[in-house]
Design a protein around this motif. Sequence first.
Motif, short mmCIF file in Angstrom:
data_model
loop_
_atom_site.label_atom_id
_atom_site.label_comp_id
_atom_site.label_asym_id
_atom_site.label_seq_id
_atom_site.Cartn_x
_atom_site.Cartn_y
_atom_site.Cartn_z
N ILE A 147 0.83 -1.20 0.00
CA ILE A 147 0.00 0.00 0.00
C ILE A 147 0.87 1.26 0.00
CG2 ILE A 147 -1.79 -1.24 1.30
CD1 ILE A 147 -1.10 0.60 3.70
N ALA A 148 0.25 2.38 -0.32
CA ALA A 148 0.91 3.69 -0.25
C ALA A 148 -0.15 4.72 0.08
CB ALA A 148 1.59 4.03 -1.56
N ILE A 149 0.18 5.65 0.97
CA ILE A 149 -0.74 6.71 1.38
C ILE A 149 -0.10 8.05 1.03
CG2 ILE A 149 -1.91 7.81 3.33
CD1 ILE A 149 -1.91 5.06 4.71
N THR A 150 -0.88 8.92 0.39
CA THR A 150 -0.34 10.20 -0.04
C THR A 150 -1.36 11.31 0.16
OG1 THR A 150 0.63 11.39 -1.92
CG2 THR A 150 -1.09 9.80 -2.42
N ASP A 151 -0.88 12.51 0.39
CA ASP A 151 -1.74 13.69 0.49
C ASP A 151 -2.48 13.87 -0.84
OD1 ASP A 151 -2.43 16.67 0.38
OD2 ASP A 151 -1.58 16.53 2.39
N THR A 152 -3.75 14.25 -0.76
CA THR A 152 -4.53 14.43 -1.99
C THR A 152 -3.99 15.55 -2.86
OG1 THR A 152 -6.10 15.88 -0.85
CG2 THR A 152 -6.64 13.53 -0.94
N VAL A 155 -0.09 15.72 -6.18
CA VAL A 155 -0.51 15.16 -7.48
C VAL A 155 0.58 14.30 -8.13
CG1 VAL A 155 -1.36 15.72 -9.79
CG2 VAL A 155 -2.13 17.06 -7.82
N PRO A 156 1.85 14.72 -8.15
CA PRO A 156 2.86 13.86 -8.78
C PRO A 156 2.95 12.48 -8.13
CG PRO A 156 3.72 16.07 -8.47
CD PRO A 156 2.42 16.02 -7.72
N ALA A 157 2.78 12.41 -6.80
CA ALA A 157 2.91 11.13 -6.10
C ALA A 157 1.78 10.18 -6.47
CB ALA A 157 2.95 11.35 -4.60
N GLU A 162 -0.83 5.63 -9.69
CA GLU A 162 -1.85 5.18 -10.63
C GLU A 162 -1.23 4.69 -11.93
OE1 GLU A 162 -4.78 8.26 -11.08
OE2 GLU A 162 -5.62 7.92 -9.08
N ASN A 163 -0.19 5.37 -12.40
CA ASN A 163 0.48 4.95 -13.63
C ASN A 163 1.15 3.59 -13.48
OD1 ASN A 163 -0.30 7.25 -15.00
ND2 ASN A 163 1.62 8.35 -14.63
N SER A 184 -6.32 15.92 3.73
CA SER A 184 -6.98 14.71 3.23
C SER A 184 -5.96 13.81 2.55
CB SER A 184 -8.09 15.07 2.24
OG SER A 184 -9.05 15.92 2.84
N GLU A 185 -6.24 12.51 2.55
CA GLU A 185 -5.29 11.55 2.01
C GLU A 185 -5.97 10.51 1.11
OE1 GLU A 185 -1.86 11.11 5.41
OE2 GLU A 185 -3.80 10.18 5.85
#
Length: 219
Positions: A147-152, A155-157, A162-163, A184-185
């Motif tokens: 898994i990976a969690i990122t700030d909404t 955008v680059p992350a 997704e890519n 938000s995440e």
Amino acid sequence: MVNIAFSAHKSTLNNGESMKKPLFQTERIICREFHRDYLQQFADYRALPEVARFQSWDGYCYQDALDLFRKMSEVTFATVEHWFQLALHTLDSQTMIGDLAVHFIDGKQMEIGFTLAPVFQGQGYAREAVSGILDFLFEELSAHRVIAITDTENVPAWTLLENLGFRQEGHFVENIYFKGSWGSEFQYAILADEWCKQRPTKSRRLKELQGPLSSATPK
């Protein structure tokens, strides 16, 4: 192409310390466990405002890096319920371009994070590094899910995730009070068989190591 090299064999650093061989190597970068030679470079780019923006720290310094290194040194790599930073550098240099973070949730599930120094961003290194760590976790450590969690707002992350085929599993709205405001995440995840389908040359090897994925259980 990623070459996996997980080994207990050690070499000697300039300061006399020993260092394990790389965890993996791609066409342009090497990933290995941390050692003291990396700490100043690590602290320098972590202290940059653009790097710290979506991270938990501000004003990162060498002592912070040293404290983290000492904490990681207390446990063996891949110990469950612990985070580990991994250094990234180019094949022809010991200059760090960034780092990966791996949290061993249990024996079959891991969380990852990734940070690149600004001067090395936008050149495909992050994609190369994340692909490499996924190959390593799924093939060498027989992970079932990452898994990976990122700030909404990062955008680059989340675009990179997704890519690479990660699925968005959750959107947590204002779930964390962060640097003076609510943030938000997104949570993303990918399974071994999902990654396997994207890497046809690795498919047979991964399936042999994983066995029936439906029966995978934490150690």
